[in-house]
Design a protein around this motif. Structure first.
Motif, short mmCIF file in Angstrom:
data_model
loop_
_atom_site.label_atom_id
_atom_site.label_comp_id
_atom_site.label_asym_id
_atom_site.label_seq_id
_atom_site.Cartn_x
_atom_site.Cartn_y
_atom_site.Cartn_z
N SER A 210 1.31 137.90 137.08
CA SER A 210 1.57 139.16 138.20
C SER A 210 0.24 139.61 138.38
CB SER A 210 2.80 140.01 138.28
OG SER A 210 2.56 140.78 136.76
N LYS B 23 0.02 143.10 138.96
CA LYS B 23 0.31 144.44 138.35
C LYS B 23 1.13 144.22 137.14
CE LYS B 23 4.20 146.19 141.19
NZ LYS B 23 4.93 146.87 142.18
N VAL C 100 4.33 144.10 134.55
CA VAL C 100 5.86 144.49 134.57
C VAL C 100 6.45 144.43 133.31
CG1 VAL C 100 7.88 142.99 135.37
CG2 VAL C 100 5.83 142.47 136.65
N ARG C 101 6.70 145.81 133.07
CA ARG C 101 6.93 146.09 131.60
C ARG C 101 8.46 146.45 131.69
NH1 ARG C 101 1.77 148.76 131.71
NH2 ARG C 101 0.26 146.97 130.70
N SER C 102 9.35 146.46 132.62
CA SER C 102 10.62 146.81 132.66
C SER C 102 11.07 146.03 134.18
CB SER C 102 10.89 148.47 132.91
OG SER C 102 10.37 148.69 134.04
N ASP D 190 12.65 147.76 136.13
CA ASP D 190 12.10 148.42 137.46
C ASP D 190 10.88 148.18 137.90
OD1 ASP D 190 14.44 150.31 137.20
OD2 ASP D 190 13.61 151.78 135.99
N ASP D 191 9.80 147.67 137.23
CA ASP D 191 8.91 147.28 137.87
C ASP D 191 8.94 146.13 138.44
OD1 ASP D 191 7.44 149.21 136.23
OD2 ASP D 191 6.83 148.09 134.71
N MET E 149 9.52 143.03 143.86
CA MET E 149 8.33 142.19 143.78
C MET E 149 8.65 140.93 144.50
SD MET E 149 6.46 143.11 140.32
CE MET E 149 5.15 141.95 140.35
N TYR F 80 -1.89 139.84 134.80
CA TYR F 80 -0.72 140.28 133.50
C TYR F 80 0.09 138.97 133.39
CZ TYR F 80 -2.58 144.89 134.44
OH TYR F 80 -3.13 145.94 134.62
N THR G 64 3.84 138.10 131.65
CA THR G 64 5.16 138.82 130.99
C THR G 64 6.05 137.72 130.49
OG1 THR G 64 4.98 140.53 132.60
CG2 THR G 64 6.84 140.31 131.48
#
Length: 259
Positions: free
Chosen positions: A131, A133, A135-137, A139-140, A144, A201, A203
């Motif tokens: 991605s 930006k 993505v750590r959760s 919610d992120d 998207m 990024y 994930t």
């Protein structure tokens, strides 16, 4: 002597992709040698003969004699095969995924492939999320726009993202123009499809991604081959599933390191 049988082979990977540098040339060489030089295969990479979503039907029609494509680009067409793409089925390596897909095909012989001669099936993976930006959760991830194909699209929707279906050749431009925010795919896309240039990024996600790929032959063309050539080809294909999976696995780690 016997007349040479010239066959065309269509695929959607770029000419510089390792499938076209390593996997397909090896398979073509093994088929040509096994046929005692009676078969000559010409490779058409990068959608030059058929667009990615049209490869299967193109082989059925005979536009190409042989084709390599992805079941995910024909949603709902390969219902039985999609079972090995369901969440949690993914086994952590392309080699294992390929053997599972191939063994399942041989055991169940799904009718969805009855209009071609299947050379071999393989499966790629595991898939990660790339991605622009972080993505750590969950919610992120909400809202998207994530490129996802096959059953992965259903999974990514359940996680709160908006799945967008498109073929791999369309992804780079869609990421660079902001049409999508990211995508789920194996790491090979970072280097071989240059997508590290347009994402920042990685994930690691639960096993929601697996993608079965097929190499198939026009049924009419197959039936015209002498029986000894058919048997020789089947021997090559049986041993090639593992080779294809190993080629993918060897490239995956290298792609992450490179990116």
């Amino acid at each position: 002597g016997a007349e040479t049988i010239n066959l065309s082979f269509a695929n959607f990977f770029p000419a510089s992709h390792y499938t076209n540098m390593e996997q397909f040339p090896l398979w073509i060489k093994e088929i040509e040698q096994a046929s005692g030089g009676r078969i000559k295969i010409t490779n058409y990479p990068g959608q030059t003969l058929l667009e990615a979503p049209e490869i299967y039907e193109g082989v059925v029609r005979g536009t190409a004699d042989l084709g390599h494509g992805s079941t995910g680009y024909s949603r709902g067409r390969f219902v039985a095969t999609e079972a090995s793409e369901l969440p949690g089925i993914e086994f952590g390596s392309a080699t294992t995924n390929s053997v599972v897909a191939w063994e399942a095909y041989k055991k169940f012989n799904p009718a969805e492939f009855s209009d071609v001669k299947v050379m071999y099936l393989m499966a790629v993976g595991p898939g990660f999320l790339y991605s622009k930006k972080p993505v750590r959760s969950l919610d992120d991830l909400k809202g998207m726009r994530i490129r996802a194909t096959g059953p992965t699209a259903t999974s990514i929707k359940a996680l709160g993202a908006v799945p967008v279906a498109m073929t791999m050749p369309e992804v780079y431009e869609s990421l660079s123009k902001g049409i999508i925010d990211g995508q789920i795919a194996p790491p090979e896309v970072l280097k071989a499809w240059r997508q590290a240039e347009v994402t920042k990024y990685i994930t690691v996600i639960p096993p929601v991604y697996a993608s079965v790929q097929y190499t198939v032959m026009n049924l009419g063309k197959w039936k015209l081959l002498p029986e000894d050539v058919q048997k020789a080809i089947e021997r090559v294909n049986e041993n090639f599933v593992l080779k294809a999976g190993k080629i993918w696995d060897s490239q995956q780690k290298g792609s992450i390191d490179w990116a």
